[in-house]
Scaffold this active site. Sequence first.
Site, PDB file in Angstrom:
ATOM      1  N   TYR A  56       0.820  -1.218   0.000  1.00  0.00           N
ATOM      2  CA  TYR A  56       0.000   0.000   0.000  1.00  0.00           C
ATOM      3  C   TYR A  56       0.852   1.266   0.000  1.00  0.00           C
ATOM      4  O   TYR A  56       0.467   2.274  -0.602  1.00  0.00           O
ATOM      5  CB  TYR A  56      -1.016  -0.034   1.158  1.00  0.00           C
ATOM      6  CG  TYR A  56      -2.145  -0.973   0.801  1.00  0.00           C
ATOM      7  CD1 TYR A  56      -3.139  -0.580  -0.085  1.00  0.00           C
ATOM      8  CD2 TYR A  56      -2.166  -2.287   1.267  1.00  0.00           C
ATOM      9  CE1 TYR A  56      -4.145  -1.445  -0.476  1.00  0.00           C
ATOM     10  CE2 TYR A  56      -3.174  -3.165   0.890  1.00  0.00           C
ATOM     11  CZ  TYR A  56      -4.156  -2.735   0.006  1.00  0.00           C
ATOM     12  OH  TYR A  56      -5.148  -3.602  -0.391  1.00  0.00           O
ATOM     13  N   ASN A  92     -12.439   1.922  -7.126  1.00  0.00           N
ATOM     14  CA  ASN A  92     -11.034   2.341  -7.037  1.00  0.00           C
ATOM     15  C   ASN A  92     -10.757   3.080  -5.741  1.00  0.00           C
ATOM     16  O   ASN A  92     -11.581   3.858  -5.268  1.00  0.00           O
ATOM     17  CB  ASN A  92     -10.673   3.237  -8.221  1.00  0.00           C
ATOM     18  CG  ASN A  92     -10.837   2.506  -9.543  1.00  0.00           C
ATOM     19  OD1 ASN A  92     -10.909   1.280  -9.556  1.00  0.00           O
ATOM     20  ND2 ASN A  92     -10.909   3.233 -10.631  1.00  0.00           N
ATOM     21  N   HIS A 109     -14.922   0.686  -2.077  1.00  0.00           N
ATOM     22  CA  HIS A 109     -13.805  -0.091  -1.515  1.00  0.00           C
ATOM     23  C   HIS A 109     -12.831   0.783  -0.731  1.00  0.00           C
ATOM     24  O   HIS A 109     -11.674   0.398  -0.529  1.00  0.00           O
ATOM     25  CB  HIS A 109     -13.078  -0.871  -2.628  1.00  0.00           C
ATOM     26  CG  HIS A 109     -13.904  -2.002  -3.190  1.00  0.00           C
ATOM     27  ND1 HIS A 109     -13.614  -2.627  -4.379  1.00  0.00           N
ATOM     28  CD2 HIS A 109     -15.014  -2.614  -2.701  1.00  0.00           C
ATOM     29  CE1 HIS A 109     -14.523  -3.574  -4.604  1.00  0.00           C
ATOM     30  NE2 HIS A 109     -15.377  -3.579  -3.612  1.00  0.00           N
ATOM     31  N   CYS A 135       0.615   4.298  15.439  1.00  0.00           N
ATOM     32  CA  CYS A 135      -0.636   5.059  15.390  1.00  0.00           C
ATOM     33  C   CYS A 135      -0.429   6.355  16.176  1.00  0.00           C
ATOM     34  O   CYS A 135       0.037   6.309  17.319  1.00  0.00           O
ATOM     35  CB  CYS A 135      -1.762   4.228  16.004  1.00  0.00           C
ATOM     36  SG  CYS A 135      -3.253   5.183  16.342  1.00  0.00           S
ATOM     37  N   THR A 176     -14.042  -2.566 -15.433  1.00  0.00           N
ATOM     38  CA  THR A 176     -14.047  -3.508 -14.299  1.00  0.00           C
ATOM     39  C   THR A 176     -14.234  -4.929 -14.820  1.00  0.00           C
ATOM     40  O   THR A 176     -15.006  -5.156 -15.761  1.00  0.00           O
ATOM     41  CB  THR A 176     -15.110  -3.123 -13.237  1.00  0.00           C
ATOM     42  OG1 THR A 176     -15.074  -4.093 -12.186  1.00  0.00           O
ATOM     43  CG2 THR A 176     -16.518  -3.018 -13.808  1.00  0.00           C
ATOM     44  N   SER A 177     -13.530  -5.875 -14.194  1.00  0.00           N
ATOM     45  CA  SER A 177     -13.473  -7.244 -14.720  1.00  0.00           C
ATOM     46  C   SER A 177     -14.702  -8.078 -14.376  1.00  0.00           C
ATOM     47  O   SER A 177     -14.869  -9.170 -14.910  1.00  0.00           O
ATOM     48  CB  SER A 177     -12.234  -7.948 -14.161  1.00  0.00           C
ATOM     49  OG  SER A 177     -12.310  -7.989 -12.741  1.00  0.00           O
TER      50      SER A 177
HETATM   51  C1  BJW Z   1      -9.496  -1.295 -19.189  1.00  0.00           C
HETATM   52  C2  BJW Z   1      -8.323  -0.652 -19.542  1.00  0.00           C
HETATM   53  C3  BJW Z   1      -8.436   0.540 -20.266  1.00  0.00           C
HETATM   54  C4  BJW Z   1      -7.792  -2.414 -18.435  1.00  0.00           C
HETATM   55  N1  BJW Z   1      -9.633   1.003 -20.591  1.00  0.00           N
HETATM   56  N2  BJW Z   1     -10.684  -0.830 -19.532  1.00  0.00           N
HETATM   57  C5  BJW Z   1     -17.806 -16.526  -4.249  1.00  0.00           C
HETATM   58  C6  BJW Z   1     -18.842 -16.000  -5.001  1.00  0.00           C
HETATM   59  C7  BJW Z   1     -19.242 -14.685  -4.851  1.00  0.00           C
HETATM   60  C8  BJW Z   1     -18.602 -13.849  -3.958  1.00  0.00           C
HETATM   61  C9  BJW Z   1     -17.584 -14.370  -3.208  1.00  0.00           C
HETATM   62  C10 BJW Z   1     -17.198 -15.683  -3.339  1.00  0.00           C
HETATM   63  N3  BJW Z   1     -16.159 -15.915  -2.494  1.00  0.00           N
HETATM   64  C11 BJW Z   1     -15.891 -14.757  -1.840  1.00  0.00           C
HETATM   65  C12 BJW Z   1     -16.757 -13.806  -2.266  1.00  0.00           C
HETATM   66  C13 BJW Z   1     -16.814 -12.407  -1.848  1.00  0.00           C
HETATM   67  C14 BJW Z   1     -15.639 -11.603  -2.295  1.00  0.00           C
HETATM   68  C15 BJW Z   1     -15.373 -11.827  -3.785  1.00  0.00           C
HETATM   69  O1  BJW Z   1     -15.998 -11.237  -4.638  1.00  0.00           O
HETATM   70  N4  BJW Z   1     -14.431 -12.694  -4.119  1.00  0.00           N
HETATM   71  C16 BJW Z   1     -14.161 -13.021  -5.518  1.00  0.00           C
HETATM   72  C17 BJW Z   1     -12.663 -13.110  -5.727  1.00  0.00           C
HETATM   73  C18 BJW Z   1     -14.921 -14.262  -5.879  1.00  0.00           C
HETATM   74  N5  BJW Z   1     -15.985 -10.211  -2.045  1.00  0.00           N
HETATM   75  C19 BJW Z   1     -15.762  -9.638  -0.873  1.00  0.00           C
HETATM   76  O2  BJW Z   1     -15.196 -10.219   0.024  1.00  0.00           O
HETATM   77  C20 BJW Z   1     -16.321  -8.249  -0.699  1.00  0.00           C
HETATM   78  N6  BJW Z   1     -17.079  -8.198   0.501  1.00  0.00           N
HETATM   79  C21 BJW Z   1     -18.176  -8.926   0.665  1.00  0.00           C
HETATM   80  O3  BJW Z   1     -18.611  -9.677  -0.192  1.00  0.00           O
HETATM   81  O4  BJW Z   1     -18.753  -8.721   1.891  1.00  0.00           O
HETATM   82  C22 BJW Z   1     -19.851  -9.522   2.241  1.00  0.00           C
HETATM   83  C23 BJW Z   1     -21.115  -8.772   2.093  1.00  0.00           C
HETATM   84  C24 BJW Z   1     -21.418  -8.080   0.938  1.00  0.00           C
HETATM   85  C25 BJW Z   1     -22.612  -7.435   0.818  1.00  0.00           C
HETATM   86  C26 BJW Z   1     -23.496  -7.436   1.861  1.00  0.00           C
HETATM   87  C27 BJW Z   1     -23.188  -8.112   3.032  1.00  0.00           C
HETATM   88  C28 BJW Z   1     -21.992  -8.795   3.131  1.00  0.00           C
HETATM   89  C29 BJW Z   1     -15.182  -7.236  -0.562  1.00  0.00           C
HETATM   90  C30 BJW Z   1     -14.399  -7.104  -1.813  1.00  0.00           C
HETATM   91  C31 BJW Z   1     -13.229  -6.166  -1.579  1.00  0.00           C
HETATM   92  C32 BJW Z   1     -12.355  -6.052  -2.797  1.00  0.00           C
HETATM   93  N7  BJW Z   1     -11.182  -5.337  -2.463  1.00  0.00           N
HETATM   94  C33 BJW Z   1     -10.221  -5.009  -3.499  1.00  0.00           C
HETATM   95  C34 BJW Z   1      -8.984  -4.358  -2.844  1.00  0.00           C
HETATM   96  C35 BJW Z   1      -9.309  -2.940  -2.393  1.00  0.00           C
HETATM   97  C36 BJW Z   1      -8.090  -2.251  -1.856  1.00  0.00           C
HETATM   98  C37 BJW Z   1      -7.015  -2.122  -2.893  1.00  0.00           C
HETATM   99  O5  BJW Z   1      -7.195  -1.429  -3.902  1.00  0.00           O
HETATM  100  O6  BJW Z   1      -5.964  -2.740  -2.700  1.00  0.00           O
HETATM  101  O7  BJW Z   1     -10.819  -4.136  -4.454  1.00  0.00           O
HETATM  102  S1  BJW Z   1      -9.738  -6.416  -4.502  1.00  0.00           S
HETATM  103  C38 BJW Z   1      -9.613  -5.519  -6.006  1.00  0.00           C
HETATM  104  O8  BJW Z   1     -10.611  -6.022  -6.953  1.00  0.00           O
HETATM  105  C39 BJW Z   1     -10.033  -4.077  -5.668  1.00  0.00           C
HETATM  106  C40 BJW Z   1     -10.898  -3.730  -6.851  1.00  0.00           C
HETATM  107  O9  BJW Z   1     -11.750  -2.646  -6.525  1.00  0.00           O
HETATM  108  C41 BJW Z   1     -11.621  -5.026  -7.137  1.00  0.00           C
HETATM  109  C42 BJW Z   1     -12.190  -5.102  -8.526  1.00  0.00           C
HETATM  110  O10 BJW Z   1     -11.188  -5.067  -9.489  1.00  0.00           O
HETATM  111  P1  BJW Z   1     -11.424  -4.288 -10.851  1.00  0.00           P
HETATM  112  O11 BJW Z   1     -11.547  -2.847 -10.587  1.00  0.00           O
HETATM  113  O12 BJW Z   1     -12.531  -4.910 -11.614  1.00  0.00           O
HETATM  114  O13 BJW Z   1      -9.998  -4.483 -11.574  1.00  0.00           O
HETATM  115  P2  BJW Z   1      -9.463  -5.731 -12.435  1.00  0.00           P
HETATM  116  O14 BJW Z   1      -8.000  -5.632 -12.484  1.00  0.00           O
HETATM  117  O15 BJW Z   1     -10.050  -6.999 -11.979  1.00  0.00           O
HETATM  118  O16 BJW Z   1     -10.063  -5.453 -13.904  1.00  0.00           O
HETATM  119  C43 BJW Z   1      -9.641  -4.354 -14.671  1.00  0.00           C
HETATM  120  C44 BJW Z   1     -10.543  -4.246 -15.886  1.00  0.00           C
HETATM  121  O17 BJW Z   1     -10.167  -3.077 -16.605  1.00  0.00           O
HETATM  122  C45 BJW Z   1     -10.436  -5.419 -16.862  1.00  0.00           C
HETATM  123  O18 BJW Z   1     -11.737  -5.820 -17.222  1.00  0.00           O
HETATM  124  C46 BJW Z   1      -9.699  -4.826 -18.082  1.00  0.00           C
HETATM  125  O19 BJW Z   1     -10.137  -5.375 -19.312  1.00  0.00           O
HETATM  126  C47 BJW Z   1     -10.082  -3.371 -17.990  1.00  0.00           C
HETATM  127  N8  BJW Z   1      -9.110  -2.439 -18.575  1.00  0.00           N
HETATM  128  N9  BJW Z   1      -7.229  -1.388 -19.114  1.00  0.00           N
HETATM  129  C48 BJW Z   1     -10.725   0.275 -20.263  1.00  0.00           C
HETATM  130  N10 BJW Z   1      -7.305   1.261 -20.684  1.00  0.00           N
END
Ligand code: BJW
Length: 234
Positions: A56, A92, A109, A135, A176-177
């Site tokens: 981070y 983001n 997030h 802290c 977003t993926s």
């Molecule tokens: C371009 C481009 C260009 C590139 N132009 N495009 C099984 C099933 C369902 C859910 C779960 C499961 N097992 C576990 C879960 C839950 C879990 C989850 O989803 N896990 C999966 C891995 C399956 N989720 C959680 O735990 C969440 N909490 C939760 O569910 O709580 C329970 C609850 C919910 C609701 C009510 C009550 C209870 C929390 C998720 C937290 C995610 N955190 C992160 C880190 C944040 C801090 C940090 O930044 O370090 O968030 S992980 C990371 O992934 C970050 C992002 O925000 C997130 C999404 O990623 P994103 O933005 O989509 O990026 P990429 O890299 O994946 O994709 C980039 C895209 O851009 C691609 O498509 C490219 O094609 C495109 N691209 N260049 C246009 N120039």
Amino acid sequence: MARRFPLVILTGAGISAESGLPTFRGAGGLWEGHRVEDVATPEAFARDPDLVLRFYDARRRALARVAPNPAHAALARLEAAWEGPFLLVTQNVDDLHERAGSKKLLHMHGELLLVRCVRCGFRARLPGDLSGRPCPNCRARPGLRPDVVWFGEIPHGLEEIRAALERCALFAAIGTSGEVYPAAGFVEEARAAGAHTVELNLEPSRTSRLFAEHRFGPASRVVPAWVDELLARS
Ligand code: BJW
């Protein structure tokens, strides 16, 4: 209904890629050989806080070297021109939407520049590295962590987001993926509300088939063009 129908936009790492911030799952998405799923968890922080804080700190430092790109600017322009309900939900943790001028913005997030203490709950916007830093409130070390949402933690603003999705007429997901929930499920919630759905991405995402319309290409090109069209026809 000129520029008055309710609009919800979801952004992901792809919108900031052309500003120079790497995405999580693309080529080069690994950090020191680790997948994001291995560092972005409370368990990883408990097990190896130095590793997680290094990850981070590097990203907090990188923020100072980047700037919003035309896609961020186009969304700020859309918000300023829009007369109806508007919500920009970003996954983001960077501050590029704010720097471009977006105001109706929800960081589901968390934010990279905010920190909180896992011991005493102290929370503040704190510049500089967190590694080895006590802290300022309770002196715990390690105590400070970035105030971001890790896997297994509950994203921010879900009630507000769900209310906006329930009444939206247009939902767009940009760069977003579709790999991470609950954000990956928003398209289905918008469809259930009868909204038109658009995906803007470099390539089809995991949830691409759920969208009614697609615009493929780099965000800096496809987002300004989509905004121009939307403003011209609404
Ligand atoms: C371009 C481009 C260009 C590139 N132009 N495009 C099984 C099933 C369902 C859910 C779960 C499961 N097992 C576990 C879960 C839950 C879990 C989850 O989803 N896990 C999966 C891995 C399956 N989720 C959680 O735990 C969440 N909490 C939760 O569910 O709580 C329970 C609850 C919910 C609701 C009510 C009550 C209870 C929390 C998720 C937290 C995610 N955190 C992160 C880190 C944040 C801090 C940090 O930044 O370090 O968030 S992980 C990371 O992934 C970050 C992002 O925000 C997130 C999404 O990623 P994103 O933005 O989509 O990026 P990429 O890299 O994946 O994709 C980039 C895209 O851009 C691609 O498509 C490219 O094609 C495109 N691209 N260049 C246009 N120039």
